[in-house]
Scaffold this active site. Structure first.
Site, PDB file in Angstrom:
ATOM      1  N   GLY A 246       0.766  -1.242   0.000  1.00  0.00           N
ATOM      2  CA  GLY A 246       0.000   0.000   0.000  1.00  0.00           C
ATOM      3  C   GLY A 246       0.790   1.281   0.000  1.00  0.00           C
ATOM      4  O   GLY A 246       0.210   2.360  -0.179  1.00  0.00           O
ATOM      5  N   GLY A 282       3.973  -3.491  -3.702  1.00  0.00           N
ATOM      6  CA  GLY A 282       3.913  -3.731  -5.141  1.00  0.00           C
ATOM      7  C   GLY A 282       4.300  -2.468  -5.863  1.00  0.00           C
ATOM      8  O   GLY A 282       5.412  -2.296  -6.351  1.00  0.00           O
ATOM      9  N   ARG A 283       3.347  -1.516  -5.867  1.00  0.00           N
ATOM     10  CA  ARG A 283       3.514  -0.263  -6.599  1.00  0.00           C
ATOM     11  C   ARG A 283       4.834   0.453  -6.284  1.00  0.00           C
ATOM     12  O   ARG A 283       5.498   0.939  -7.182  1.00  0.00           O
ATOM     13  CB  ARG A 283       2.347   0.659  -6.245  1.00  0.00           C
ATOM     14  N   ARG A 319      -5.255   2.654 -15.998  1.00  0.00           N
ATOM     15  CA  ARG A 319      -5.396   3.472 -14.782  1.00  0.00           C
ATOM     16  C   ARG A 319      -6.117   4.805 -15.019  1.00  0.00           C
ATOM     17  O   ARG A 319      -6.984   5.165 -14.220  1.00  0.00           O
ATOM     18  CB  ARG A 319      -4.039   3.703 -14.089  1.00  0.00           C
ATOM     19  N   CYS A 351     -12.823   2.955 -28.961  1.00  0.00           N
ATOM     20  CA  CYS A 351     -14.089   3.639 -29.221  1.00  0.00           C
ATOM     21  C   CYS A 351     -14.868   3.955 -27.947  1.00  0.00           C
ATOM     22  O   CYS A 351     -15.981   3.454 -27.751  1.00  0.00           O
ATOM     23  CB  CYS A 351     -14.921   2.789 -30.162  1.00  0.00           C
ATOM     24  N   GLU A 352     -14.276   4.708 -27.059  1.00  0.00           N
ATOM     25  CA  GLU A 352     -14.957   5.184 -25.853  1.00  0.00           C
ATOM     26  C   GLU A 352     -14.294   6.495 -25.464  1.00  0.00           C
ATOM     27  O   GLU A 352     -13.064   6.591 -25.542  1.00  0.00           O
ATOM     28  CB  GLU A 352     -14.728   4.263 -24.646  1.00  0.00           C
TER      29      GLU A 352
HETATM   30  N1  LLP Z   1      -1.302  -6.953  -0.570  1.00  0.00           N
HETATM   31  C1  LLP Z   1      -2.619  -7.058  -0.820  1.00  0.00           C
HETATM   32  C2  LLP Z   1      -3.424  -7.995  -0.039  1.00  0.00           C
HETATM   33  C3  LLP Z   1      -3.204  -6.261  -1.813  1.00  0.00           C
HETATM   34  O1  LLP Z   1      -4.510  -6.359  -2.056  1.00  0.00           O
HETATM   35  C4  LLP Z   1      -2.403  -5.349  -2.549  1.00  0.00           C
HETATM   36  C5  LLP Z   1      -2.984  -4.511  -3.609  1.00  0.00           C
HETATM   37  C6  LLP Z   1      -1.024  -5.296  -2.266  1.00  0.00           C
HETATM   38  C7  LLP Z   1      -0.521  -6.097  -1.264  1.00  0.00           C
HETATM   39  C8  LLP Z   1      -0.074  -4.386  -3.004  1.00  0.00           C
HETATM   40  O2  LLP Z   1      -0.405  -3.063  -2.842  1.00  0.00           O
HETATM   41  P1  LLP Z   1       0.581  -1.899  -3.367  1.00  0.00           P
HETATM   42  O3  LLP Z   1       1.838  -1.964  -2.531  1.00  0.00           O
HETATM   43  O4  LLP Z   1       0.868  -2.157  -4.794  1.00  0.00           O
HETATM   44  O5  LLP Z   1      -0.203  -0.665  -3.156  1.00  0.00           O
HETATM   45  N2  LLP Z   1      -4.967  -1.459  -9.630  1.00  0.00           N
HETATM   46  C9  LLP Z   1      -4.846  -0.441  -8.605  1.00  0.00           C
HETATM   47  C10 LLP Z   1      -4.185  -0.967  -7.355  1.00  0.00           C
HETATM   48  C11 LLP Z   1      -4.881  -2.161  -6.753  1.00  0.00           C
HETATM   49  C12 LLP Z   1      -4.217  -2.677  -5.518  1.00  0.00           C
HETATM   50  C13 LLP Z   1      -4.838  -3.958  -5.093  1.00  0.00           C
HETATM   51  N3  LLP Z   1      -4.199  -4.592  -3.978  1.00  0.00           N
HETATM   52  C14 LLP Z   1      -4.113   0.769  -9.171  1.00  0.00           C
HETATM   53  O6  LLP Z   1      -3.728   0.754 -10.357  1.00  0.00           O
HETATM   54  O7  LLP Z   1      -3.962   1.767  -8.487  1.00  0.00           O
END
Ligand code: LLP
Length: 428
Positions: A246, A282-283, A319, A351-352
């Protein structure tokens, strides 16, 4: 934190123009050799960012969240530096194993694991399965018993904390579908004791994604640590706490969250609970390590607006369409006499009207053939791509110093439709 940007402009020999590079590889060269649209990732950025975030949890485990960017070469780059993996599907588990992540560093999260996925996780002997409801716990128990094994579980608790982020990616409020309510957790740990197919190894939470305000983490982590102490005092085995991912990044004008501050929140919670901490970023690791390279196809100037129509679209990068996300866009070639800027919408061919990459950007006047780089697209870019409009999503390249390698070649339309079958009555 001093992480070098790996996407920089360098001067061109014999010209005043500057070209954007990924490490030591010029983006126009990649566009020429591989074609566009194209995701380009930097190994150095991945490694530096992984190492920086690993320092926030020196005695624990970093399980890279594969959903952010599931390319096997990306996962392997991180795994070679010690990363584990957070997976949420059988597919992601397969990718993590193919990438060489050791099973004892894999956690399986997610709100709806199927029997088959549970079986695959148990067969691979992974570290922990985070369950999110009582029926899921019962299902896991029976899958494990059928295999004559015991599943290591953590209960994901919903701490009812608002992550103060985009509504669609907040997960820790009581009305969100994730986790079990705080009060229910005690009941579930008691139940785990009574079941032979599961054993408690830890506790888990995850309150949302792209948090740039660290206060919600502080609130959630302290609630979860208290719960861990409470559970331990009742005799339950809570060795690990998985605080999820997160941590946000700066896309535009957000405050860049401080890693040191994040580390202090994590370590305070770890010592309060006396547990080893698992983080699932992740991000933060992959977003700034990637760009999406795209070429202008047409420029359409109307009374109302100017549009740069490019060869990538919402199927390549969702996104903006999904979250109204803002991503910086830079011209790949910067000319010396950068003329006046022009305000444009950068849009794809789908097409949106929702198919846009950016609205109202001030860019040098664009012409067909110009290359643009969409920044911070290494996370939730390729992993969320689709075939909408029967488009073949962007390929992916990984750069390492002067070297580059195509790490996913987008398939052809023939390969894409090859999985389709014409119903037999239509062939008669
Ligand atoms: N752990 C769990 C249980 C999660 O659900 C997620 C993300 C992460 C870790 C990793 O989170 P991060 O460190 O990447 O924030 N598609 C969306 C983001 C969806 C995140 C879903 N869960 C976007 O493009 O902003």
């Amino acid at each position: 934190m001093n992480i070098r940007d790996q996407f920089n402009y360098n001067s061109m020999e014999g010209s005043d123009d500057k070209l954007m590079y990924a490490e030591q590889v010029s983006l126009p060269e990649l566009a020429r050799e591989v074609g566009t649209p194209l995701y380009v990732y930097s190994s150095e950025a991945l490694i530096e960012r992984y190492k920086a975030i690993a320092k926030t949890n020196p005695n624990g485990l970093i399980c890279y969240s594969v959903k952010a960017n599931g390319n096997i070469s990306v996962i392997r780059t991180l795994a070679q530096h010690g990363a584990g993996a957070d997976v949420v599907s059988g597919g992601e588990l397969y990718r993590a194993l193919q990438a060489g992540v050791s099973p004892e560093k894999i956690v399986f999260a997610g709100v709806g694991k199927t029997e088959d996925e549970m079986g695959a996780a148990l067969d691979a002997n992974i570290f922990q399965i985070n369950i999110e409801s009582e029926p899921e716990l019962e299902q896991l128990n029976s899958v494990a018993l059928n295999r004559g094994t015991t599943a290591p579980v953590a209960v994901r608790v919903n701490p009812d904390v608002d992550a103060n982020t985009h509504n669609k990616i907040a997960t820790g409020r009581s009305g969100d579908k994730f986790g079990v309510p705080y009060e229910k957790a005690i009941h579930l740990y008691k139940k785990i004791e009574s079941l032979k197919g599961v054993k408690a190894t830890g506790l888990a939470t995850h309150i949302g994604s792209q948090l740039t305000d660290l206060e919600p983490f502080e609130m959630a982590f302290s609630k979860i640590s208290q719960l861990a102490c409470n559970l331990k005092s009742k005799g339950h085995q809570i060795e690990n706490i998985d605080f999820g991912g997160g941590l946000g990044i700066r896309y535009s004008s957000e405050d860049e969250p401080s890693l040191l501050h994040y580390a202090s929140i994590v370590s305070k919670a770890a010592s309060a609970a006396g547990c080893r901490i698992i983080l699932e970023p992740g991000r933060w690791i992959t977003a700034p390590a990637g760009i999406l390279l795209t070429r202008v196809i047409y420029v359409k100037r109307t009374e109302a607006r100017n549009f740069a129509i490019v060869d990538c679209a919402m199927n390549d990068f969702m996104r903006p369409a999904l979250y109204d996300a803002w991503h910086e866009i830079k011209p790949v070639i910067q000319t010396k006499e950068s003329p006046d800027k022009e305000t444009v919408d950068v849009v794809g061919p789908i097409c949106e009207s929702g198919d846009f990459l950016a609205h109202d950007r001030d860019l040098p006047p664009l012409a067909p053939g110009n290359l643009l780089a969409i920044l911070n697209t290494g996370a939730y870019g390729a992993s969320m791509s689709s075939h909408y409009n029967s488009r073949i999503p962007a390929s992916e390249v990984l750069v390492k110093k002067k070297k580059w390698s195509i790490i996913r070649k987008n398939s052809s339309i023939e390969a894409f439709v090859a999985d389709e079958n014409i119903a037999e009555w239509l062939t008669e």
